[in-house]
Design a protein around this motif. Structure first.
Motif, PDB file in Angstrom:
ATOM      1  N   GLY A   1      11.685   4.498   4.182  1.00 37.55           N
ATOM      2  CA  GLY A   1      10.446   5.210   4.497  1.00 37.55           C
ATOM      3  C   GLY A   1       9.532   4.429   5.429  1.00 37.55           C
ATOM      4  N   GLY A   2      10.012   3.270   5.900  1.00 38.25           N
ATOM      5  CA  GLY A   2       9.179   2.452   6.787  1.00 38.25           C
ATOM      6  C   GLY A   2       9.219   2.954   8.219  1.00 38.25           C
ATOM      7  N   ASN A   3       8.457   2.285   9.074  1.00 36.92           N
ATOM      8  CA  ASN A   3       8.405   2.676  10.484  1.00 36.92           C
ATOM      9  C   ASN A   3       9.520   1.988  11.262  1.00 36.92           C
ATOM     10  N   ALA A   4      10.760   2.338  10.948  1.00 42.96           N
ATOM     11  CA  ALA A   4      11.892   1.679  11.606  1.00 42.96           C
ATOM     12  C   ALA A   4      12.090   2.219  13.014  1.00 42.96           C
TER      13      ALA A   4
ATOM     14  N   VAL B   1       0.803  -1.242   0.000  1.00 42.56           N
ATOM     15  CA  VAL B   1       0.000   0.000   0.000  1.00 42.56           C
ATOM     16  C   VAL B   1       0.828   1.279   0.000  1.00 42.56           C
ATOM     17  N   MET B   2       1.780   1.351   0.937  1.00 41.68           N
ATOM     18  CA  MET B   2       2.515   2.605   1.106  1.00 41.68           C
ATOM     19  C   MET B   2       3.464   2.868  -0.064  1.00 41.68           C
ATOM     20  N   GLY B   3       4.248   1.865  -0.428  1.00 44.11           N
ATOM     21  CA  GLY B   3       5.232   2.040  -1.493  1.00 44.11           C
ATOM     22  C   GLY B   3       4.570   2.356  -2.822  1.00 44.11           C
TER      23      GLY B   3
ATOM     24  N   ASP C   1      13.406  -6.963  10.113  1.00 44.31           N
ATOM     25  CA  ASP C   1      14.289  -7.835   9.320  1.00 44.31           C
ATOM     26  C   ASP C   1      14.149  -7.629   7.807  1.00 44.31           C
ATOM     27  N   PRO C   2      12.919  -7.449   7.283  1.00 40.61           N
ATOM     28  CA  PRO C   2      12.820  -7.236   5.827  1.00 40.61           C
ATOM     29  C   PRO C   2      13.655  -6.043   5.347  1.00 40.61           C
ATOM     30  N   THR C   3      13.715  -4.967   6.155  1.00 39.17           N
ATOM     31  CA  THR C   3      14.512  -3.799   5.745  1.00 39.17           C
ATOM     32  C   THR C   3      15.988  -4.184   5.665  1.00 39.17           C
TER      33      THR C   3
ATOM     34  N   GLY D   1      10.776   9.247   8.402  1.00 42.91           N
ATOM     35  CA  GLY D   1       9.458   8.966   8.964  1.00 42.91           C
ATOM     36  C   GLY D   1       8.426   9.502   7.987  1.00 42.91           C
ATOM     37  N   ILE D   2       7.442   8.676   7.661  1.00 41.34           N
ATOM     38  CA  ILE D   2       6.391   9.125   6.736  1.00 41.34           C
ATOM     39  C   ILE D   2       5.051   8.896   7.414  1.00 41.34           C
ATOM     40  N   SER D   3       4.270   9.948   7.551  1.00 40.07           N
ATOM     41  CA  SER D   3       2.962   9.788   8.184  1.00 40.07           C
ATOM     42  C   SER D   3       1.848  10.257   7.267  1.00 40.07           C
TER      43      SER D   3
ATOM     44  N   HIS E   1      10.023  -1.492  -8.023  1.00 34.60           N
ATOM     45  CA  HIS E   1      10.461  -2.874  -7.846  1.00 34.60           C
ATOM     46  C   HIS E   1       9.800  -3.462  -6.617  1.00 34.60           C
ATOM     47  N   ASN E   2       9.508  -4.734  -6.672  1.00 36.26           N
ATOM     48  CA  ASN E   2       8.968  -5.442  -5.509  1.00 36.26           C
ATOM     49  C   ASN E   2       9.482  -6.878  -5.558  1.00 36.26           C
ATOM     50  N   ARG E   3       9.716  -7.450  -4.372  1.00 33.60           N
ATOM     51  CA  ARG E   3      10.219  -8.838  -4.315  1.00 33.60           C
ATOM     52  C   ARG E   3       9.333  -9.762  -5.151  1.00 33.60           C
ATOM     53  N   THR E   4       8.034  -9.661  -4.926  1.00 36.69           N
ATOM     54  CA  THR E   4       7.087 -10.448  -5.721  1.00 36.69           C
ATOM     55  C   THR E   4       6.700  -9.583  -6.916  1.00 36.69           C
ATOM     56  N   THR E   5       7.098 -10.026  -8.113  1.00 40.68           N
ATOM     57  CA  THR E   5       6.981  -9.129  -9.270  1.00 40.68           C
ATOM     58  C   THR E   5       5.535  -8.809  -9.649  1.00 40.68           C
ATOM     59  N   ALA E   6       4.600  -9.647  -9.188  1.00 40.60           N
ATOM     60  CA  ALA E   6       3.196  -9.395  -9.533  1.00 40.60           C
ATOM     61  C   ALA E   6       2.770  -7.994  -9.104  1.00 40.60           C
ATOM     62  N   ARG E   7       3.281  -7.546  -7.955  1.00 31.57           N
ATOM     63  CA  ARG E   7       2.897  -6.214  -7.461  1.00 31.57           C
ATOM     64  C   ARG E   7       3.389  -5.114  -8.408  1.00 31.57           C
ATOM     65  N   THR E   8       4.594  -5.320  -8.962  1.00 33.91           N
ATOM     66  CA  THR E   8       5.156  -4.328  -9.885  1.00 33.91           C
ATOM     67  C   THR E   8       4.285  -4.270 -11.146  1.00 33.91           C
TER      68      THR E   8
ATOM     69  N   MET F   1      10.393   0.688   0.939  1.00 36.74           N
ATOM     70  CA  MET F   1       9.092   0.756   1.645  1.00 36.74           C
ATOM     71  C   MET F   1       8.608  -0.650   1.960  1.00 36.74           C
ATOM     72  N   VAL F   2       9.444  -1.394   2.669  1.00 36.47           N
ATOM     73  CA  VAL F   2       9.039  -2.757   3.034  1.00 36.47           C
ATOM     74  C   VAL F   2       8.712  -2.815   4.519  1.00 36.47           C
ATOM     75  N   LYS F   3       8.216  -3.945   4.944  1.00 35.61           N
ATOM     76  CA  LYS F   3       7.868  -4.154   6.348  1.00 35.61           C
ATOM     77  C   LYS F   3       9.083  -3.838   7.219  1.00 35.61           C
ATOM     78  N   ALA F   4       8.857  -3.064   8.278  1.00 32.57           N
ATOM     79  CA  ALA F   4       9.986  -2.649   9.124  1.00 32.57           C
ATOM     80  C   ALA F   4      10.582  -3.848   9.868  1.00 32.57           C
TER      81      ALA F   4
HETATM   82  P1  NBP Z   1       3.980  -3.907   4.737  1.00 31.23           P
HETATM   83  O1  NBP Z   1       4.523  -3.391   6.009  1.00 31.23           O
HETATM   84  O2  NBP Z   1       2.780  -4.773   4.779  1.00 31.23           O
HETATM   85  O3  NBP Z   1       5.153  -4.686   3.967  1.00 31.23           O
HETATM   86  C1  NBP Z   1       4.907  -5.355   2.748  1.00 31.23           C
HETATM   87  C2  NBP Z   1       6.048  -5.122   1.795  1.00 31.23           C
HETATM   88  O4  NBP Z   1       7.296  -5.604   2.340  1.00 31.23           O
HETATM   89  C3  NBP Z   1       5.832  -5.895   0.494  1.00 31.23           C
HETATM   90  O5  NBP Z   1       6.305  -5.103  -0.572  1.00 31.23           O
HETATM   91  C4  NBP Z   1       6.704  -7.124   0.712  1.00 31.23           C
HETATM   92  O6  NBP Z   1       7.099  -7.746  -0.472  1.00 31.23           O
HETATM   93  C5  NBP Z   1       7.887  -6.497   1.384  1.00 31.23           C
HETATM   94  N1  NBP Z   1       8.802  -7.469   2.015  1.00 31.23           N
HETATM   95  C6  NBP Z   1       8.648  -8.230   3.112  1.00 31.23           C
HETATM   96 BR1  NBP Z   1       7.113  -8.325   4.123  1.00 31.23          BR
HETATM   97  N2  NBP Z   1       9.702  -8.980   3.408  1.00 31.23           N
HETATM   98  C7  NBP Z   1      10.590  -8.697   2.443  1.00 31.23           C
HETATM   99  C8  NBP Z   1      11.904  -9.159   2.179  1.00 31.23           C
HETATM  100  N3  NBP Z   1      12.495 -10.020   2.996  1.00 31.23           N
HETATM  101  N4  NBP Z   1      12.535  -8.677   1.096  1.00 31.23           N
HETATM  102  C9  NBP Z   1      11.928  -7.792   0.291  1.00 31.23           C
HETATM  103  N5  NBP Z   1      10.695  -7.301   0.490  1.00 31.23           N
HETATM  104  C10 NBP Z   1      10.029  -7.742   1.550  1.00 31.23           C
HETATM  105  O7  NBP Z   1       3.685  -2.691   3.711  1.00 31.23           O
HETATM  106  P2  NBP Z   1       3.012  -1.260   3.973  1.00 31.23           P
HETATM  107  O8  NBP Z   1       1.797  -1.348   4.818  1.00 31.23           O
HETATM  108  O9  NBP Z   1       2.910  -0.647   2.623  1.00 31.23           O
HETATM  109  O10 NBP Z   1       4.122  -0.466   4.812  1.00 31.23           O
HETATM  110  C11 NBP Z   1       5.444  -0.258   4.341  1.00 31.23           C
HETATM  111  C12 NBP Z   1       6.230   0.459   5.437  1.00 31.23           C
HETATM  112  O11 NBP Z   1       5.626   1.721   5.700  1.00 31.23           O
HETATM  113  C13 NBP Z   1       6.246  -0.285   6.774  1.00 31.23           C
HETATM  114  O12 NBP Z   1       7.486  -0.105   7.377  1.00 31.23           O
HETATM  115  C14 NBP Z   1       5.182   0.396   7.575  1.00 31.23           C
HETATM  116  O13 NBP Z   1       5.405   0.305   8.973  1.00 31.23           O
HETATM  117  C15 NBP Z   1       5.321   1.827   7.088  1.00 31.23           C
HETATM  118  N6  NBP Z   1       4.129   2.659   7.233  1.00 31.23           N
HETATM  119  C16 NBP Z   1       2.901   2.147   6.961  1.00 31.23           C
HETATM  120  C17 NBP Z   1       1.778   2.949   7.088  1.00 31.23           C
HETATM  121  C18 NBP Z   1       0.412   2.412   6.769  1.00 31.23           C
HETATM  122  O14 NBP Z   1      -0.563   3.164   6.983  1.00 31.23           O
HETATM  123  N7  NBP Z   1       0.289   1.195   6.250  1.00 31.23           N
HETATM  124  C19 NBP Z   1       1.927   4.281   7.480  1.00 31.23           C
HETATM  125  C20 NBP Z   1       3.201   4.786   7.704  1.00 31.23           C
HETATM  126  C21 NBP Z   1       4.283   3.954   7.581  1.00 31.23           C
HETATM  127  P3  NBP Z   1       6.186  -8.937  -1.109  1.00 31.23           P
HETATM  128  O15 NBP Z   1       5.094  -8.237  -1.856  1.00 31.23           O
HETATM  129  O16 NBP Z   1       7.121  -9.659  -1.982  1.00 31.23           O
HETATM  130  O17 NBP Z   1       5.672  -9.768   0.028  1.00 31.23           O
END
Ligand code: NBP
Length: 480
Positions: A102-105, A14-16, A80-82, A128-130, A33-40, A75-78
């Motif tokens: 840009g994640g919530n690290a 969603v965020m990225g 270990d993924p980062t 930090g992105i809010s 770019h995304n790990r799972t190319t379907a999203r791209t 913009m991945v899950k905060a």
């Molecule tokens: P998520 O936090 O749900 O993360 C999903 C993304 O992380 C997907 O693109 C996924 O790729 C990727 N990913 C994961 Br999980 N493990 C990975 C790995 N080992 N290598 C590469 N990619 C990996 O996404 P989000 O809700 O869009 O949030 C993104 C960041 O923004 C987070 O840090 C979140 O805390 C922060 N944030 C979110 C919000 C909000 O309202 N949602 C607001 C502010 C900040 P995949 O598609 O291949 O599984």
């Protein structure tokens, strides 16, 4: 080979995805770019006509698509993924390239990552992105932390995609080095928890004490939103309360389970506040209130416990009470922000970040979840007196809270009398009374500590530390 994309986004959930679209809509060429190319593929298929996207299927393709120095947003899950993404990309980057998380690290992770990448000549910006999903697309509040050089080159790009305050200023600024941006974002979220808890308590009082229906409370919040409480959270509260559940025809809020969840940034704020010795009691109570709500088993076990007899208010009494709740909410909100800004000042001093508190208030004016008219006043207070120790010492805020205090006390007293839990309002009032007290019972605490642990104490009338021989003749000795 050098690519043409001015910026890249990896991690297209969603965020990225929305951030990438925001960059593209603002005229930047964006590698995606995304790990799972379907999203791209999905992004390009659905939104490809919004701007210039360069889809990349592999990290190598992604890096090759970027102009130099490369700027890539992660913009991945905060957590270990980062680290996994950084490990994968760092060997493909060159000196001078900029990685933006840009994640919530956690800011300590950001400090570590910044240090590790700096050793390889790569800039790391913890931003930090809010603003959630909607903000990422249409203008978030962005709090970047990193080297002055990298933030200076990124600044104009971030300014283009950020929200704008009413005076037209973009809601982004270089917060400070390494973890400063993520630290400020963390405290933002802590304040968000406190704001939400205070609003929830106001709702509960209007429901349980004033006897108002959800629709009536929605109207009260709508009215409040036209005054000094004008903010995104008050606005959406009115909408949520006015919403009717389609399936049952009942107020939506009545069919939602009363167990609040959390992702962790509120908890971090409190944990770090404890480490820094900053009393963020309002934020802590908000985190605990969510935790308490989630303990279904404990709540079930306590269900039969005795409470006071409810005393319904008459119509005019209820209206007067609602006005008092507004005063209590506003005064408690001032305290939450006072505590949050104290924590930012303390963090800035502890880590040598040099954070400008006025600048922080300025970037929170729009785009983020706690956006509010009120923040412009906090900005003015710190801009006028950057050395201001506490928001409560700002004359206009001191006057307002002073004017609200009688009603604030009445509301807390009524809540206690009627058995309505108001940990946020009560903690905020205790903080206010604690800070303004001539004398605190901490003197007795020191006496007790000296009694059982010889921890020593300081006297009001002489320099130095002292110990009383409690187990002996109770004479006093000087200890230094
Ligand atoms: P998520 O936090 O749900 O993360 C999903 C993304 O992380 C997907 O693109 C996924 O790729 C990727 N990913 C994961 Br999980 N493990 C990975 C790995 N080992 N290598 C590469 N990619 C990996 O996404 P989000 O809700 O869009 O949030 C993104 C960041 O923004 C987070 O840090 C979140 O805390 C922060 N944030 C979110 C919000 C909000 O309202 N949602 C607001 C502010 C900040 P995949 O598609 O291949 O599984």
């Amino acid at each position: 080979m050098t690519g043409t994309a001015q910026i890249g986004v990896t991690g297209l959930a969603v965020m990225g995805r929305n951030l990438a679209r925001n960059f593209a809509r603002n005229g930047f060429t964006v590698a995606v770019h995304n790990r799972t190319t379907a999203r791209t593929d999905e992004l390009v298929k659905e939104f490809g006509d919004e701007g210039a996207f360069v889809p990349a299927r592999t990290p190598e393709e992604f890096v090759a698509a970027l102009e130099r120095p490369r700027r890539l947003v992660v913009m991945v899950k905060a957590g270990d993924p980062t680290d996994a993404v950084i490990k994968e990309f760092a060997p493909l980057l060159d000196e001078g390239d900029v990685v933006i998380d840009g994640g919530n690290a956690h800011f300590e992770d950001t400090r570590r990552r910044e240090r590790e990448l700096r050793e390889r000549g790569i800039h790391f910006v913890g931003a930090g992105i809010s603003g959630g999903e909607e903000g990422a697309l249409n203008g978030p509040s962005i709090m970047p932390g990193g080297s002055t050089e990298s933030c200076a080159t990124l600044g104009p790009m971030l300014e283009k995609i950020a929200a704008r305050a009413e005076d037209g200023t973009p809601c982004t600024t270089h917060i400070g080095p390494d973890g400063a941006g993520h630290f400020v974002k963390m405290v933002h979220n802590g304040i968000e928890y406190a704001d939400m808890q205070l609003i929830a308590e106001a709702y509960d009082l209007l429901r349980a004490v004033a006897g108002y229906s959800s629709a009536q409370i929605a109207e009260v919040f709508r009215t409040w939103n036209t005054g000094r409480l004008d903010s995104y959270l008050i606005e959406i509260t009115a909408d949520v309360l006015a919403h009717t559940d389609e399936a049952t025809g009942r107020p939506f809020v009545d069919i939602v389970q009363d167990r609040a969840e959390q992702k962790g940034t509120g908890r971090w704020t409190v944990q770090i506040a404890l480490d820094l010795g900053v009393p963020v009691s309002g934020i802590a109570e908000a985190v605990f209130a969510r935790s308490l709500s989630g303990h279904a088993d404990l709540r079930e076990a306590a269900r039969g416990l005795t409470g006071p007899t409810a005393v319904p208010l008459s119509g005019p009494e209820a209206a007067a009470f609602a006005d008092r709740v507004e005063q209590a909410l506003y005064a408690s909100k001032i305290v939450s922000y006072t505590q949050g800004f104290h924590q930012i000042r303390a963090g800035s001093e502890a880590y040598g970040w040099g954070i400008g508190l006025g600048a922080v208030a300025a970037v929170w004016r729009a785009g983020c979840i706690i956006r509010a008219a009120f923040l412009d006043r906090i900005r003015s207070a710190y801009d006028a007196r950057p050395e201001l120790l506490s928001l409560l010492s700002d004359e206009p805020f001191a006057q307002e809270i002073g004017a609200a205090q009688d009603d604030w006390r009445t509301v807390v007293a009524e809540a206690v009398r009627q058995g309505v839990p108001t940990p946020g309002f009560a903690a905020a009032l205790s903080y206010y009374d604690g800070l303004r007290a001539d004398r605190l019972p901490a003197a007795l605490t020191q006496g007790q500590r000296d009694f059982f642990g010889a921890h020593t104490y300081r006297r009001t009338d002489r320099e130095g530390s002292f110990h009383t021989l409690w187990g002996g003749d109770r004479s006093e000795v000087s200890t230094g």
